[in-house]
Design an enzyme around this catalytic site. Structure first.
Site, PDB file in Angstrom:
ATOM      1  CG  ASP A 170      40.104  40.693  28.386  1.00 15.55           C
ATOM      2  OD1 ASP A 170      41.093  40.825  27.633  1.00 15.55           O
ATOM      3  OD2 ASP A 170      39.768  39.590  28.883  1.00 15.55           O
ATOM      4  CE1 TYR A 219      38.196  34.080  29.439  1.00 16.56           C
ATOM      5  CE2 TYR A 219      37.586  36.381  29.199  1.00 16.56           C
ATOM      6  CZ  TYR A 219      38.511  35.421  29.531  1.00 16.56           C
ATOM      7  OH  TYR A 219      39.756  35.803  29.972  1.00 16.56           O
ATOM      8  CE  LYS A 261      42.055  37.309  27.177  1.00 18.79           C
ATOM      9  NZ  LYS A 261      40.637  37.587  27.455  1.00 18.79           N
ATOM     10  CG  HIS A 302      42.757  32.507  25.926  1.00 14.53           C
ATOM     11  ND1 HIS A 302      41.394  32.431  26.029  1.00 14.53           N
ATOM     12  CD2 HIS A 302      43.187  32.841  27.170  1.00 14.53           C
ATOM     13  CE1 HIS A 302      41.019  32.705  27.262  1.00 14.53           C
ATOM     14  NE2 HIS A 302      42.094  32.953  27.975  1.00 14.53           N
TER      15      HIS A 302
END
Length: 272
Positions: A42, A47, A72, A105
């Site tokens: 994931d 990120y 996401k 997200h």
């Protein structure tokens, strides 16, 4: 490893979360996790590690079609054109022509109707850029609305022994989507919980392993703990050789105290 059925497919019940993993640490973590036997990864645009996650996949000996890969779309990229553009950029960074699950997200702001990003995600699925679409941080009310807009396979939410998700769980089971738990160890707080320690002693397991087992032993639930330490990645994976009793499951459920750890200013109204 246990797998959860979704839309003529399945998702491994335990995955590796990569939030806060950066640079070579992220690449090494992904490569090591795949070596151990993880098949669910994931990541997210926010990120800032999609390139490193992709590099870890490339360095491993595991074929891409054996890996369930999720990314996401960030909440600032939810206008239709931005969804398409940013997803193409994600695929380039990941070094793949598709992901297995593409999520919104966070719910869109009031200025963007919900069907705009979901229609764009459906377009990407039709184009083969993602095999499944879903959402993250959607409340039960928002999830009901999302399910009216497209084939939603997943809602990824904060979920751990101290924050239950009963209403979403019932909805997931009734409507056939997966509830994926992020921060499943409550940012390490489960390690200090005496009830989890006692249950773990009876199985020769740690409080973290008990918390993860409690999650994935529930119908329709997956978990994606982040683990920067190689030993923790191995420990988290070792939860499929024991089973919690119904009494133990209920005792852990009773630890719910509504303790939400992830609540940014752009989060939805959690009470909806």
């Amino acid at each position: 490893m246990k797998r959860i059925s979704i839309e003529n497919d399945s998702i491994p019940a335990l995955g590796l979360g990569t939030w806060q993993l950066q640079g070579s640490e992220a690449t090494s973590a992904v490569e090591h996790a795949l070596h151990l036997g993880y098949r669910h990864l994931d990541t997210a645009q926010a990120y800032d590690n999609e390139r490193e996650v992709g590099a870890g996949i490339s360095r491993s000996s595991v074929p891409r079609d054996e890996i369930f890969l999720t990314t996401k779309v960030w909440w600032e990229n939810l206008e239709a054109d931005d969804v398409l553009r940013s997803t193409e950029a994600s695929l380039r960074r990941l070094g793949t022509d598709h992901v297995d699950l593409l999520l919104v997200h966070w719910p869109p702001s009031d200025e963007i109707p919900l069907d705009e990003p979901l229609t764009a995600l459906t377009t990407l699925m039709t184009q083969g850029k993602t095999r499944h679409i879903g959402v993250s941080n959607f409340t039960p009310t928002l999830m009901e609305k999302a399910l009216e807009k497209g084939p939603i396979a997943c809602d990824q939410v904060e979920f751990h022994p101290f924050l239950g998700q009963d209403e979403l769980l019932e909805l997931a089971r009734n409507r056939g989507f997966v509830l994926t738990a992020y921060s499943p160890l409550a940012r390490g707080r489960v390690l200090e919980e005496e009830a989890l320690r006692r249950i773990g002693e009876g199985h020769g397991k740690t409080p973290a392993q008990v918390a993860l087992r409690w999650l994935i032993q529930q119908e329709s639930v997956a978990a994606i703990p982040k683990a920067s330490d190689p030993g923790h990645r191995e420990e988290n994976l070792a939860i499929f050789d024991f089973e919690l009793s119904s009494e133990e499951m209920e005792a852990i459920r009773d630890l719910d105290r509504g303790e939400r750890l992830i609540d940014p200013e752009f989060a939805p109204n959690w009470d909806q």
